[in-house]
Design a protein around this motif. Structure first.
Motif, PDB file in Angstrom:
ATOM      1  N   MET A 360       0.835  -1.193   0.000  1.00  0.00           N
ATOM      2  CA  MET A 360       0.000   0.000   0.000  1.00  0.00           C
ATOM      3  C   MET A 360       0.875   1.250   0.000  1.00  0.00           C
ATOM      4  O   MET A 360       0.573   2.245  -0.655  1.00  0.00           O
ATOM      5  N   GLU A 440      -7.266  -4.279  -2.496  1.00  0.00           N
ATOM      6  CA  GLU A 440      -7.448  -2.825  -2.531  1.00  0.00           C
ATOM      7  C   GLU A 440      -8.920  -2.420  -2.579  1.00  0.00           C
ATOM      8  O   GLU A 440      -9.361  -1.553  -1.813  1.00  0.00           O
ATOM      9  N   SER A 585      -6.198   4.868  -1.483  1.00  0.00           N
ATOM     10  CA  SER A 585      -5.941   3.796  -0.520  1.00  0.00           C
ATOM     11  C   SER A 585      -5.727   4.305   0.896  1.00  0.00           C
ATOM     12  O   SER A 585      -5.787   3.529   1.848  1.00  0.00           O
TER      13      SER A 585
END
Length: 732
Positions: A360, A440, A585
């Protein structure tokens, strides 16, 4: 005869799970068994013709020794045996997701490749008419309620069941026009080699009529070279052809053998059989020598040397090579079409500066910075909070001082919330490490992401407006010192309560008003090119579903809640909402919204309010500074106090401008741009801009660290004082 018929009936009806045919055989719809190699070879071996079903709806795949494409009966999709040469009928799941798809209203299963390919395969037309993009859109535009389509200039209706059923019902051929890969000037009825009537496409490069009249006629621009020599080899009333020469005179071949890429074993060879064939791709070597144009760049090496799959610009090449490639439209559609999922998580994602397929936050420096800011902010605000509480409890304070201390406590709580947000982001980054790309969508559409996004927004807003209250109090005390001494604390409490209540509501608004702030729904489906179906698409999808499934007209379904409720009963159930806190994210509020997005007015208004707030703080502290200059300039103590205040005010203004000015400018610029800024801007906002006030405010609004530094400095001086005294006496 009666006994064998009874066996067939028992096999097919009483115990359908039992196989009547061996693994090397194919079971016809009537129970008859034929060699699997004879399946789909243009020769009818099943007495009911079920081994040669083409160009109608159903599950299609390459079959038999020649690899021609036919329709496989649905009953054979659950027998754990394969009849398709590519194994597509096994529908093997990838990472738990099936590779086959269901039609909406008909209990029919298709391969993923049949979805949205411009060919009607579902009896209810859903495999094309629900798609974002399809070459069959003309047909889909003629759909209406009652499960019918209009044709012949809207003068005639035919039911969905008559589309691609092998019979022409519309004079304009709309019902049979989108049933195969090739296009045609017209569809004609003719006799095949066995004198059965078939529908053939004129001038599409594929020879179907027994007498070749579908391709060897004057209306075709390009005709196969064999047309010029066909009379020399015709036999059986022009329904078949025979080789010349004594050694192969008894060898017959048919229309489908011409221009199929494989030489008939005639001796001597008929050169015109496989040269100058329209709608063919010629392989650079090996056998077959040519393939259908539509098989080029289809992810399967149809040429022996794979020359048909080289340099396919409209394909993504799977990293695993299984399959070799998939259409570019399959990338990021929420389905793993490559066995390793590389079409959803391609290596190109690793070129991103901040994230990758696996992480991430991939940048080690940013990870360290995030953790440092989170821990520093949490420790700093907790320390100041405890110190301020101790000061309130242990010392007698004036009303003005108490008000200032309560404001500092409030500021500590708000800034500590930002540190908690950063800690959660850091923890999630560790949790998703090594597998981020595959989780995600579930992350950004989750309640957790939405919650910490609103948590961060609340922290930033309360922190800023606590500074506004604190600044207002100081401005008032400087200009009206006597009145300020008698001011009551309740006004500060009322102001703080208003700030908290107001921004709790404001931060929760994006989650409460779905119609305004939800940009789309997470609906993974092969019908759509993206797993996030935008809100603007949803009404069209619902109306198309009604055309497919409903027999009477229904009231329009327009609100997001009603759309979700309508879709929830079928295969289009939403798995999450994509909105204000789901654009990235890190779950950062979507301050950077184009004017074309839903609810763009909300972040624009919020940013404008914040811009006025930090501008007010800057102007107010400038006024405080100027007032202090006039008041304290005469005394040395005043000059010292002035210098301290000057430094503090300068740092305060700079900190606020660094935090909010870039956000405001970027937000306004985004309004004028059609495309959204890259993900990088959200990372900068979350990791670099938001934490500034969280870390800096405890240093500026409390003297705890200044006093601590002075004590440490004093102790160091005292520890070295005897040595300093000895040096001084020696010098005298």
């Amino acid at each position: 005869m009666k006994v064998s018929l009874l066996v067939v009936l028992i096999c097919l009806v009483a115990i359908p799970s039992v196989k009547c045919c061996t693994s090397s055989q194919y079971q016809c719809n009537n129970g008859q068994c034929i060699p699997a190699s004879k399946l789909c070879d243009h020769v009818t071996d099943c007495s009911d013709g079920s081994d040669e079903i083409r160009h109608v709806t159903g599950f299609k795949c390459p079959m038999g020794a020649r690899g021609y494409t036919c329709v496989l009966p649905q009953r054979l999709l659950s027998d754990n045996a394969t009849q398709c040469t590519d194994g597509a009928d096994l529908c093997r799941p990838i990472r738990g997701v099936p590779t086959c798809n269901k039609c909406v209203a008909a209990n029919v299963t298709l391969t993923s490749e049949q979805m949205c390919d411009g060919i009607i395969d579902c009896p209810d037309l859903s495999d094309e008419c629900l798609c974002d993009i399809t070459n069959a859109q003309t047909l889909c535009n003629h759909m209406t309620f009652g499960q019918v389509i209009y044709c012949d200039n809207n003068t005639k209706t035919v039911t969905h069941s008559k589309v691609c059923d092998g019979t022409i019902d519309c004079a304009d051929m709309l019902d049979e026009r989108y049933c195969r890969h090739t296009a045609a000037k017209r569809i004609k009825s003719c006799l095949s080699h066995n004198r059965t009537t078939i529908n053939a496409f004129d001038c599409d490069g594929i020879l179907e009529c027994g007498d070749l009249s579908d391709e060897c006629n004057s209306s075709c621009t390009n005709v196969p070279a064999f047309c010029s020599v066909a009379p020399n080899y015709a036999s059986d009333g022009n329904r078949s052809f025979q080789c010349a020469g004594n050694s192969s005179r008894n060898i017959s071949f048919y229309a489908w053998d011409i221009c199929d890429g494989i030489w008939t074993p005639c001796n001597p060879r008929i050169q015109q059989e496989e040269i100058n064939c329209p709608a063919r791709f010629y392989c650079s070597g090996g056998n077959p020598i040519s393939i259908d144009d539509w098989k080029v760049c289809d992810g399967v090496k149809n040429c022996l040397n794979g020359s048909d799959e080289i340099n396919c610009t409209d394909r993504f090449y799977c990293v695993s090579g299984n399959p070799l490639s998939v259409p570019l439209s399959y990338m990021f559609d929420g389905y793993d079409d490559c066995s390793d999922g590389s079409d959803e998580c391609p290596p190109a994602l690793d070129t991103n500066l901040y994230s990758s397929r696996h992480e991430m936050i991939k940048n080690v420096g940013i990870k360290i910075w995030l953790w440092v800011m989170a821990i520093t902010g949490l420790i700093g605000n907790t320390t100041v909070f405890l110190y301020t509480l101790k000061t309130l409890r242990d010392t007698k304070q004036s009303t003005l001082s108490k008000g200032n201390l309560y404001l500092i406590l409030n500021l500590n709580v708000a800034d500590a919330m930002m540190s908690v947000y950063l800690l959660i982001v850091g923890i999630k980054s560790i949790e998703f490490s090594g597998n981020y790309c595959f989780v995600e969508l579930s992350w950004v559409t989750s309640v957790t992401c939405e919650s910490i996004g609103s948590f961060a927004a609340l922290s930033a807003q309360v922190s800023l407006f606590t500074l506004v209250i604190m600044t207002s109090q100081r401005l008032y005390s400087v200009y009206y010192p006597i009145r300020a001494m008698s001011a009551r604390l309740r006004w500060i409490f009322v102001a703080l309560l208003s700030v908290w209540c107001g921004f709790i509501v404001i931060s929760a608004v994006p989650a409460m008003d779905a119609n305004l702030f939800v940009d789309g729904l997470w609906i993974p489906s092969k019908y759509f090119i993206s797993p996030i179906v935008r809100s603007s698409q949803l009404p069209h999808i619902v109306s198309t579903l009604q055309f497919i499934t409903e027999t009477t007209r229904f009231l329009p379904i327009t609100t997001l809640h009603s759309i979700e409720a309508y879709l929830s009963s079928g295969q289009f159930a939403s798995r999450g909402r994509f909105g204000f806190y789901s654009e990235n994210s890190l779950c950062v509020p979507h301050f950077f919204t184009p004017a074309t997005d839903n609810g763009w007015q909300y972040p624009t208004l919020l940013v404008t309010i914040n811009m006025f707030a930090f501008t007010y703080v800057a102007i107010a502290y400038f006024m405080i500074y100027r007032k202090s200059v006039n008041k304290d300039l005469k005394s040395n103590q005043g000059s010292k106090h002035l210098r301290v205040m000057q430094k503090r005010v300068t740092k305060l203004v700079i900190a606020n401008f660094i935090c909010w000015l870039p956000i405001c400018v970027a937000s306004y610029v985004q309004l004028a741009l059609p495309n959204e800024f890259s993900h990088s801007l959200f990372v900068v906002t979350a990791v670099f801009l938001f934490p500034i006030n969280s870390v800096v405010n405890p240093l500026l609004y409390s003297d705890v660290f200044e006093n601590l530094f002075s004590k440490v400095k004093g102790r160091i001086y005292n520890a070295t004082a005897p040595e300093n005294a000895i040096e001084l006496s020696s010098a005298t």
